[in-house]
Scaffold this active site. Structure first.
Site: not given
Ligand code: DX5
Length: 231
Positions: A41, A179
């Site tokens: 990310d 996601d």
């Molecule tokens: C949020 C990110 C996601 C995040 C997901 O902006 O793009 O990839 O890391 O994290 P979880 O799985 O903990 O919601």
């Protein structure tokens, strides 16, 4: 590496939830724990209210794994940085439909640089945003949280969008990626709705049993598919 078709269940570990003090070790660990892709990310503090990392970090962790790097750009503008991510070792780059006025040009540039192209939609962006770029897409990423942070709650209103996008994709070789708040309790919902790429940060990294968490996510998706006879 076996060819992944656009229907296979793919578990992508989002390293946003990894221990940044030992990121290389974490990437090796989650690779060995059985994730299929590594999701990275990239946040600029402008498009989203958080700042994470850039091409240099991608370059630094590239030698730690052979698994595909799925780089999610939560930045605006994105075009000026695409070549840097290609050179750093990104295999796939996802840009946000909301990041600028010329999505088609960004997708063309990603493909021209030899990477697979994806588009991400924030929760408020309708599925119609992808209708005229389908021919350039390797995947569509439906954000099931507002981008910027890990550990947020799943936005169930996105399930209708996932179903709609699965219909739009039809039999095209395009992955449907989700996601945000993806863990064993929400995986059945998104798998039944038609998602096949499951990005999880806290759902993989929390608790330390990466292999057990990844297996639980994969099993929950396969069970939901078997129950719903999702093809
Ligand atoms: C949020 C990110 C996601 C995040 C997901 O902006 O793009 O990839 O890391 O994290 P979880 O799985 O903990 O919601």
């Amino acid at each position: 590496m076996t060819q992944v078709i656009a229907q296979d269940i793919v578990v992508a570990a989002s390293i946003l939830s990894a221990d940044f003090a030992k990121l290389g070790e974490e990437v090796r660990a989650v690779d060995e724990a059985g994730c299929d892709w590594i999701q990275i990310d990239i946040m600029d503090g402008h498009f989203v209210p958080n700042i994470t990392m850039g091409p240099n970090v991608v370059r630094a962790i590239r030698p730690e794994t052979k698994k595909p790097f799925d780089v999610h750009l939560m930045i605006a503008p994105c075009d000026p940085y695409l070549a840097d991510f290609a050179e750093a070792g990104a295999d796939m780059v996802t840009v946000h439909a909301e990041a600028g006025p010329h999505l088609d040009r960004s997708l063309q540039l990603i493909r021209h640089l030899g990477m697979k192209a994806g588009v991400a939609l924030t929760p408020s962006t309708p599925e119609s945003a992808i209708e005229y770029v389908l021919d350039k897409l390797h995947r569509v990423l439906v954000m099931t949280v507002n981008p910027g942070f890990g550990g947020q709650s799943f936005i169930s209103a996105q399930l209708d969008k996932i179903r709609a996008i699965r219909k739009i994709i039809g039999d095209r070789p395009i992955h449907l990626e989700v996601d945000g708040g993806i863990h064993v309790h929400t995986v059945p919902l998104v798998a039944e709705a038609g998602a096949n790429v499951l990005v999880s940060g806290s759902g993989v990294f929390d608790g330390g049993d990466y292999a057990g968490n990844i297996k639980a996510i994969r099993d929950a998706a396969e069970t939901a598919r078997a129950a719903g006879a999702v093809t």
